[in-house]
Design a protein around this motif. Structure first.
Motif, PDB file in Angstrom:
ATOM      1  N   GLY A 178     -16.076  14.817  -6.547  1.00  0.00           N
ATOM      2  CA  GLY A 178     -16.830  14.024  -7.507  1.00  0.00           C
ATOM      3  C   GLY A 178     -16.438  12.570  -7.643  1.00  0.00           C
ATOM      4  O   GLY A 178     -17.012  11.850  -8.479  1.00  0.00           O
ATOM      5  N   ALA A 179     -15.465  12.096  -6.851  1.00  0.00           N
ATOM      6  CA  ALA A 179     -15.098  10.680  -6.932  1.00  0.00           C
ATOM      7  C   ALA A 179     -16.242   9.806  -6.419  1.00  0.00           C
ATOM      8  O   ALA A 179     -16.792  10.054  -5.348  1.00  0.00           O
ATOM      9  N   SER A 180     -16.603   8.778  -7.169  1.00  0.00           N
ATOM     10  CA  SER A 180     -17.665   7.863  -6.757  1.00  0.00           C
ATOM     11  C   SER A 180     -17.177   6.847  -5.733  1.00  0.00           C
ATOM     12  O   SER A 180     -17.920   6.453  -4.831  1.00  0.00           O
ATOM     13  N   GLU A 181     -15.936   6.405  -5.893  1.00  0.00           N
ATOM     14  CA  GLU A 181     -15.343   5.425  -4.978  1.00  0.00           C
ATOM     15  C   GLU A 181     -13.924   5.875  -4.642  1.00  0.00           C
ATOM     16  O   GLU A 181     -13.208   6.398  -5.511  1.00  0.00           O
ATOM     17  N   VAL A 182     -13.519   5.689  -3.387  1.00  0.00           N
ATOM     18  CA  VAL A 182     -12.156   6.031  -2.970  1.00  0.00           C
ATOM     19  C   VAL A 182     -11.581   4.859  -2.183  1.00  0.00           C
ATOM     20  O   VAL A 182     -12.221   4.328  -1.268  1.00  0.00           O
ATOM     21  N   ILE A 183     -10.373   4.454  -2.542  1.00  0.00           N
ATOM     22  CA  ILE A 183      -9.689   3.336  -1.907  1.00  0.00           C
ATOM     23  C   ILE A 183      -8.465   3.852  -1.158  1.00  0.00           C
ATOM     24  O   ILE A 183      -7.680   4.646  -1.701  1.00  0.00           O
ATOM     25  N   ASN A 184      -8.296   3.417   0.083  1.00  0.00           N
ATOM     26  CA  ASN A 184      -7.099   3.736   0.847  1.00  0.00           C
ATOM     27  C   ASN A 184      -6.028   2.695   0.517  1.00  0.00           C
ATOM     28  O   ASN A 184      -6.133   1.535   0.911  1.00  0.00           O
ATOM     29  N   TYR A 185      -4.996   3.125  -0.219  1.00  0.00           N
ATOM     30  CA  TYR A 185      -4.001   2.166  -0.670  1.00  0.00           C
ATOM     31  C   TYR A 185      -3.104   1.677   0.472  1.00  0.00           C
ATOM     32  O   TYR A 185      -2.426   0.651   0.336  1.00  0.00           O
ATOM     33  N   ARG A 186      -3.087   2.405   1.583  1.00  0.00           N
ATOM     34  CA  ARG A 186      -2.319   1.913   2.740  1.00  0.00           C
ATOM     35  C   ARG A 186      -3.016   0.709   3.369  1.00  0.00           C
ATOM     36  O   ARG A 186      -2.374  -0.208   3.877  1.00  0.00           O
ATOM     37  N   ASP A 187      -4.338   0.726   3.359  1.00  0.00           N
ATOM     38  CA  ASP A 187      -5.103  -0.395   3.913  1.00  0.00           C
ATOM     39  C   ASP A 187      -5.097  -1.601   2.993  1.00  0.00           C
ATOM     40  O   ASP A 187      -5.214  -2.749   3.444  1.00  0.00           O
ATOM     41  N   ASN A 188      -4.990  -1.349   1.689  1.00  0.00           N
ATOM     42  CA  ASN A 188      -5.032  -2.440   0.709  1.00  0.00           C
ATOM     43  C   ASN A 188      -3.943  -2.233  -0.338  1.00  0.00           C
ATOM     44  O   ASN A 188      -4.172  -1.586  -1.362  1.00  0.00           O
ATOM     45  N   PRO A 189      -2.740  -2.768  -0.095  1.00  0.00           N
ATOM     46  CA  PRO A 189      -1.645  -2.606  -1.064  1.00  0.00           C
ATOM     47  C   PRO A 189      -1.963  -3.190  -2.437  1.00  0.00           C
ATOM     48  O   PRO A 189      -1.397  -2.756  -3.444  1.00  0.00           O
ATOM     49  N   ASN A 190      -2.870  -4.164  -2.502  1.00  0.00           N
ATOM     50  CA  ASN A 190      -3.271  -4.766  -3.781  1.00  0.00           C
ATOM     51  C   ASN A 190      -4.562  -4.118  -4.276  1.00  0.00           C
ATOM     52  O   ASN A 190      -5.534  -4.799  -4.615  1.00  0.00           O
ATOM     53  N   TRP A 191      -4.536  -2.795  -4.336  1.00  0.00           N
ATOM     54  CA  TRP A 191      -5.751  -2.044  -4.661  1.00  0.00           C
ATOM     55  C   TRP A 191      -6.180  -2.183  -6.113  1.00  0.00           C
ATOM     56  O   TRP A 191      -7.309  -1.861  -6.457  1.00  0.00           O
ATOM     57  N   GLY A 192      -5.336  -2.691  -6.964  1.00  0.00           N
ATOM     58  CA  GLY A 192      -5.707  -2.841  -8.368  1.00  0.00           C
ATOM     59  C   GLY A 192      -6.917  -3.737  -8.558  1.00  0.00           C
ATOM     60  O   GLY A 192      -7.840  -3.420  -9.322  1.00  0.00           O
TER      61      GLY A 192
END
Length: 364
Positions: free
Chosen positions: A219-233
């Protein structure tokens, strides 16, 4: 009966070793333990399944911050059948299907100092045994819609997630809220399922494409790969509907992720700290000035009360929520192997639902 305990001498020795050298030799098994006797207000539970959490791994390794009682039976989560009751028990009868309460005296309201001293598996004998005697106040009836394998996962991760979403009076989750969850551990997956059922919008972080796809199926609408983007905030903030950040965050990483969680949260948003999987180092830790700058509220959570567990049971039945389980099953004698399997994170849901046992079985 079959039972595991944590040898206090070996556990204390482990506390002085490096993390790489720690094992599970402090765990001791017997098949000759006596069945516990009952007091007037006690309930004897015949466990059918029990599940593992991260805490259950670090207790025998000697790194749990609160320590543990000598030769304690490990495990906080378990589901079973009421085998017998004391003469003054009012809440249960023989044959009831029940689950354990993490902190046995935490009935309602804020956690007290005394409640902290009554945690299963470190202060009080826990669930890694065939039979356990508990105060009737420290048990809750299982959801009718779940079997023992599923229900035994609720006591720690389930209640923690519920507390993060509904435990703060006046700040409970509302339909349309945006929620950030991290990883694919137990609390995260429960929180994702609960929030989705409540009509919230979920953004998740993870470390791989396969995990991302799994989170989307839940059910997640968006998923971010934190390894690809360390500044995921900042990316989380940009993905929120209004571009101002999420309403609440379930923070499971600890010092290494807290700064990004603050940046992902909108002004007056709520961050619930529920774990520290990245460790306890302070070199990357966010400061109170970060909270001041971003105007968020930060709340620490240690599982939850019986009242919250009872609310959770009703919600699981009403919304037909099915806990996510690992496919691996271990025999009760294989607790060490189950802990090793979990600690190596051999599957992406392994930190969620790791071990379960009946008289003869443990399931991961």
């Amino acid at each position: 009966m079959k039972q595991w305990t944590v040898d206090e001498h070996e556990r204390f020795s482990f506390a002085r070793e490096s993390p790489q050298s720690k094992g599970f030799s402090s765990l001791k098994f017997t098949d000759q333990a006596p069945i516990p006797s009952l007091g007037d207000t006690d309930v004897l539970v015949h466990f059918q399944y029990a599940s593992l959490n991260y805490r259950d791994i670090i207790i025998p390794q000697g790194t749990y911050p609160s320590g543990n009682s000598a030769n304690v039976v490990p495990g906080s989560d378990g589901a079973g059948i009421v085998e017998a009751i004391g003469s003054r028990v009012k809440r249960f009868q023989k044959g009831d299907r029940v689950i354990t309460l993490f902190n046995q005296t935490h009935i309602a309201g804020p956690l007290t100092t005394q409640d902290r001293k009554n945690g299963l598996g470190n202060s009080i004998d826990g669930t890694m045994r065939e039979y356990g005697a508990f105060s009737e106040q420290g048990l809750v009836k299982m959801p009718d819609s779940l079997d023992f394998q599923q229900a035994c996962t609720l006591s720690c991760a389930g209640v923690t997630a519920w507390n993060a979403l509904y435990g703060l009076e006046g700040r409970t989750l509302k339909p349309g809220d945006e929620v950030l969850v991290q990883g694919t551990g137990g609390v995260t997956l429960f929180a994702l399922q609960f929030a989705k059922a409540a009509g919230a919008r979920i953004i998740a972080t993870t470390s791989s494409d396969s995990k991302a796809e799994f989170l989307r199926t839940l059910g997640a609408s968006e998923v971010i790969n934190y390894r690809d983007n360390p500044n995921w905030g900042e990316e989380v903030k940009s993905l929120s509907v209004q571009g101002i950040g999420v309403d609440r965050v379930l923070e499971v990483g600890g010092p290494e992720t807290m700064a990004q969680s603050i940046r992902a949260t909108k002004s007056e948003g709520l961050i619930s700290i529920v774990g520290y999987l990245s460790g306890c180092g302070r070199d990357k830790e966010a400061s109170f000035l970060d909270c001041l700058e971003y105007g968020c509220t930060v709340r620490g959570i240690l599982v939850g009360s019986r009242t919250l567990l009872e609310q959770l049971v009703k919600a699981v039945d009403s919304c037909k929520i099915q806990p996510v389980l690992d496919e691996k099953v271990f025999a009760v004698e294989e607790l060490k192997e189950a802990m090793q399997y979990m600690s190596e994170r051999k599957t992406f849901v392994s930190l969620r639902r790791i071990l379960m046992f009946s008289s003869n079985w443990l399931m991961i």
